[in-house]
Design an enzyme around this catalytic site. Structure first.
Site, PDB file in Angstrom:
ATOM      1  N   TYR A 110       0.810  -1.211   0.000  1.00 21.82           N
ATOM      2  CA  TYR A 110       0.000   0.000   0.000  1.00 21.82           C
ATOM      3  C   TYR A 110       0.842   1.260   0.000  1.00 21.82           C
ATOM      4  O   TYR A 110       0.352   2.330   0.320  1.00 21.82           O
ATOM      5  CB  TYR A 110      -0.954   0.000   1.195  1.00 21.82           C
ATOM      6  CG  TYR A 110      -0.251  -0.231   2.508  1.00 21.82           C
ATOM      7  CD1 TYR A 110      -0.026  -1.539   2.937  1.00 21.82           C
ATOM      8  CD2 TYR A 110       0.222   0.807   3.268  1.00 21.82           C
ATOM      9  CE1 TYR A 110       0.638  -1.777   4.109  1.00 21.82           C
ATOM     10  CE2 TYR A 110       0.881   0.577   4.440  1.00 21.82           C
ATOM     11  CZ  TYR A 110       1.088  -0.726   4.867  1.00 21.82           C
ATOM     12  OH  TYR A 110       1.761  -0.965   6.032  1.00 21.82           O
ATOM     13  N   TRP A 112       3.954   2.319   1.570  1.00 28.88           N
ATOM     14  CA  TRP A 112       5.071   2.612   2.462  1.00 28.88           C
ATOM     15  C   TRP A 112       6.134   1.536   2.300  1.00 28.88           C
ATOM     16  O   TRP A 112       6.282   0.626   3.095  1.00 28.88           O
ATOM     17  CB  TRP A 112       4.599   2.686   3.904  1.00 28.88           C
ATOM     18  CG  TRP A 112       3.897   3.960   4.180  1.00 28.88           C
ATOM     19  CD1 TRP A 112       2.607   4.251   3.896  1.00 28.88           C
ATOM     20  CD2 TRP A 112       4.452   5.130   4.775  1.00 28.88           C
ATOM     21  NE1 TRP A 112       2.304   5.533   4.279  1.00 28.88           N
ATOM     22  CE2 TRP A 112       3.424   6.090   4.833  1.00 28.88           C
ATOM     23  CE3 TRP A 112       5.706   5.460   5.273  1.00 28.88           C
ATOM     24  CZ2 TRP A 112       3.618   7.365   5.364  1.00 28.88           C
ATOM     25  CZ3 TRP A 112       5.897   6.719   5.802  1.00 28.88           C
ATOM     26  CH2 TRP A 112       4.866   7.657   5.852  1.00 28.88           C
TER      27      TRP A 112
END
Length: 487
Positions: A110, A112
């Site tokens: 997602y 990071w």
């Protein structure tokens, strides 16, 4: 020549200690460098570092179908060569594609991950799998997922990103007199930024506001969510009752006539229905300050007092991202917009509403936003996807359906998971349920640099470096030196 090292915690200068060993120093242009990033180079020799391709013992010996996922997370790993790892993964991709189709592969993360663009974990993985026929993908994030889906329906399609919904800090400092924060201002959050930052300024701007005399009121169960210093008031409330407090304030503004009906008619839709709800025409329950007090634990007089203040002076309502990471978490975001609209300061400089001031460093920063460089991922022929926080539903319920943003998504039967960047066992809501769901696929591949919980719940672990951020331009790199990576 200044050598720079960029991370999610910020940018640092590369120096040496008395023994000539490399170490990180605060970036000279950063007014509030994060101490977290100063120890980044130590990770290279950390005992939890993944140093070679590793395969779960029974999966290596028996294969994915015989081994099953029951022992995933419970047994040892065996070191193998890169050539063997590449062969095993290629074979698994080929097997799953030929038998079950590309939609049986779930991949990505997602966001990071590595802070750079070319070495951005998702970009490389998605490019590889797109060239191989595609995969089931994910959208949104754990951090801001519900808000990113909801807000475009309320504010318009240009307001998907948190930075687009906030006035700038300099306008807040100059033109706002009262900031009411639901969820507070956890300043440790502002140390990080996806992709990195060269200048941590959220704490500085918050202090400038206080120095200017801006009052700050924080509604939060924890007093640590309120900043220290002058002009700060912390009001405790029960968790997940923020929306009730906001509705009590809306009712106060309504019955006292402290709202601009012309503005609501001109700039909003649905106010008549909202007013009907506030006075309880349908259910007989007025959403007044007493009602909100019984739910939240906040004294009714406090709710009335803050509502009046929101109307009387130029004000801003800020909602922390944490509030939308809960059951019915979209409601406080929606209620904040309604409350700010009734208070009458939406559209004024530095006033109205914002989402996530200090959640990360970038929200509210008075800078020009430019689109950063990206690595072309190609096109994904597979149309199936999920919001990333529904990974458990996807793995638990092949062939099932979930509702998402006005759609009904059909859940494919996932046989292979390839996770690169991010650690869902750090973010997910129900870790026991996620653990069992992660044992369902035939193969789980994780690209990681440390033995995180997600890496331990896999079958094949591919080690990665600690790549640097490419957030500075090529010209800037030419002037200041190079960015580095821990190998």
């Amino acid at each position: 020549m200044t050598h720079l090292f960029a991370t999610h915690f910020g940018t640092y200068e590369v120096g040496t200690d008395a023994n000539g060993k490399r170490k990180l120093l605060p970036f000279r242009h950063d007014p509030d460098p994060s101490e977290m990033g100063l120890g980044y180079l130590d990770l290279a020799a950390h005992p939890e570092r993944v140093r070679a391709p590793m395969v779960r013992k029974s999966w290596l010996e028996m294969g994915p179908l015989a081994a099953t996922g029951v022992s995933r997370g419970r047994e040892d790993f065996v070191e193998i060569s890169w050539d063997k790892a590449a062969g095993l993964i290629a074979g698994e991709l080929r097997r799953v594609r030929e038998i079950h189709g590309n939609q049986a592969i779930f991949a990505g993360s997602y966001g990071w991950a590595s802070a750079g663009r070319f070495h951005h974990a998702q970009s490389q993985l998605k490019r590889l799998l797109n060239l191989a026929g595609g995969f089931t993908s994910s959208v949104n994030s754990y951090s801001y997922g519900a808000a990113a889906v909801l807000l475009p329906h309320i504010l318009g399609p240009d307001y998907k990103d948190a930075c687009e919904t906030s006035p700038s800090w300099n306008d807040i400092a100059e033109d706002c007199q009262l900031v009411v924060g639901f969820g507070g201002f956890r300043l440790s959050n502002s140390q990080v930024e996806s992709g990195g930052t060269g200048s941590h300024r959220a704490v500085e701007w918050l202090r400038r506001c206080q120095d200017k005399g801006v009052r700050i009121v924080v509604f939060s169960p924890a007093s640590s969510d309120a900043p220290s210093g002058a002009n700060v008031r912390h009001i405790p409330l029960r968790p997940n009752t923020d929306a009730a407090v906001m509705l009590g304030m809306c009712h106060t503004l309504l019955v006292q006539g402290l709202f601009d009906r012309d503005f609501l008619k001109r700039c909003t839709t649905g106010y008549c229905d909202f007013e009907s709800y506030l006075v309880g025409e349908a259910d007989g329950i007025a959403k007044d300050a007493e009602w909100a007090s019984a739910i939240s634990g906040v004294p009714a007089q406090t709710i009335v007092e803050i509502a009046e203040d929101l109307h009387d002076v130029p004000s801003l309502i800020n909602v922390a991202w944490s509030l939308q990471r809960a059951r019915r978490g979209e409601q406080p975001f929606w209620a904040a917009i309604a409350l700010a609209s009734m208070a009458g300061h939406v559209g004024k400089r530095g006033c109205g509403f914002s989402f996530g001031l200090t959640a990360v460093n970038s929200v509210g920063q008075p800078v020009r936003r430019l689109k950063g460089p990206a690595f072309e991922q190609g096109s994904n022929p597979v149309r199936s996807f999920i919001p990333v926080a529904r990974i458990t539903d996807l793995l638990e319920n092949p062939g099932g359906r979930i509702d998402y943003d006005g759609q009904v998504l059909e859940l494919p039967d996932i046989r292979l998971v390839w996770w690169a960047g991010g650690n869902p066992f750090h973010h997910h809501q129900d870790l026991n349920r996620l653990t069992e769901a992660f044992r369902r696929p035939e193969t789980v591949i994780v690209s990681e640099n440390m033995w995180t919980a997600t890496a331990k719940m896999s079958d094949i672990v591919l080690p990665s470096a600690f790549p640097s951020s490419a957030t500075m331009s090529r010209r800037r790199r030419a002037r200041t030196g190079w960015f580095t990576a821990v190998a």
